[in-house]
Write a protein that holds these residues in place. Structure first.
Motif, short mmCIF file in Angstrom:
data_model
loop_
_atom_site.label_atom_id
_atom_site.label_comp_id
_atom_site.label_asym_id
_atom_site.label_seq_id
_atom_site.Cartn_x
_atom_site.Cartn_y
_atom_site.Cartn_z
N ASP A 26 19.89 97.71 63.48
CA ASP A 26 19.92 96.10 63.22
C ASP A 26 20.51 95.60 64.56
N LYS A 27 20.04 95.54 65.10
CA LYS A 27 20.54 94.46 66.14
C LYS A 27 21.08 93.52 66.04
N SER A 28 21.52 92.52 65.12
CA SER A 28 22.11 91.56 64.82
C SER A 28 23.87 91.28 65.27
N ILE A 29 24.07 92.98 64.96
CA ILE A 29 25.13 93.16 65.00
C ILE A 29 25.97 92.89 66.21
N TYR A 31 26.08 90.80 67.57
CA TYR A 31 26.06 89.04 67.79
C TYR A 31 27.67 88.46 66.99
N VAL A 32 27.74 89.40 66.06
CA VAL A 32 28.84 89.65 65.00
C VAL A 32 30.19 89.46 66.08
N THR A 41 33.15 90.37 70.78
CA THR A 41 31.19 90.51 70.67
C THR A 41 31.97 91.84 70.77
N CYS A 62 19.95 94.16 73.87
CA CYS A 62 20.35 92.44 72.95
C CYS A 62 20.63 92.00 74.52
N CYS A 65 22.81 88.46 74.41
CA CYS A 65 24.53 88.55 74.12
C CYS A 65 25.43 88.38 75.10
#
Length: 179
Positions: A26-29, A31-32, A41, A62, A65
């Motif tokens: 999950d690449k979205s992590i 950006y958390v 980050t 990413c 980011c």
């Protein structure tokens, strides 16, 4: 703890393979941001610790980011310089695609060069021709002013040499040195 994700911990401890596995899922992590620890980050954490392997993995999977900032408006170059992490600073400076980060101002108006002058660190950043030695922070100080404030003659000399190589307004900088 601090609202960290598993990727934040992989970045903190330099676990490149674990970071790769997490990003593959999950690449979205990437950006958390943390909710209690300065809105960092995982990349901020990796830069502060000098874990270049994790930084490379985040960059490859990413790339956007890298532009994220923490609650102080600091990008990863600010964080690497502030934590006096030479490996991370060197890695960032060697990536020409990241040149937009060099002169980025944080909320307080400081660029990474201001922080380098304040922490008496990071000669590579001072000699980097892309770094603007004449940018002002919110206290109307250039990196040279910050250095002079900390009375570090060696760093003042290095900034003066930078101005020669950049052919910037030497009269202005000489006046700053005298006062």
């Amino acid at each position: 703890m601090y609202g960290w994700t598993p990727l934040h911990y992989a970045a903190r401890f330099g676990h490149v393979e674990r970071a790769k596995q997490l990003l593959d899922m999950d690449k979205s992590i990437a950006y958390v941001i943390t909710d209690k620890d300065g809105k960092k980050t995982a990349l901020h954490v990796a830069a502060s610790q000098g874990h270049v392997g994790v930084m490379k993995e985040l960059r490859s999977q990413c790339p956007d980011c890298w532009e994220m900032v923490n609650d102080k408006g600091q990008n990863i170059r600010h964080v690497a310089v502030q934590n006096e992490n030479k490996k991370a600073v060197k890695f960032i400076l060697e990536n020409s695609q990241l040149s937009c980060l060099i002169n980025h101002k944080a909320i307080d108006g400081n660029t990474p060069l201001h922080l380098a002058a304040a922490t008496l660190h990071s000669n590579r950043l001072i000699y980097d021709k892309r770094a603007d030695g004449m940018v002002f922070n919110k206290e109307n100080q250039t990196p040279l002013d910050v250095t002079t404030h900390y009375e570090n003659v060696t760093l003042v000399t290095q900034l003066t040499l930078l101005s020669l190589s950049d052919r910037r307004n030497l009269v202005h900088k000489a006046a700053l040195l005298l006062y």
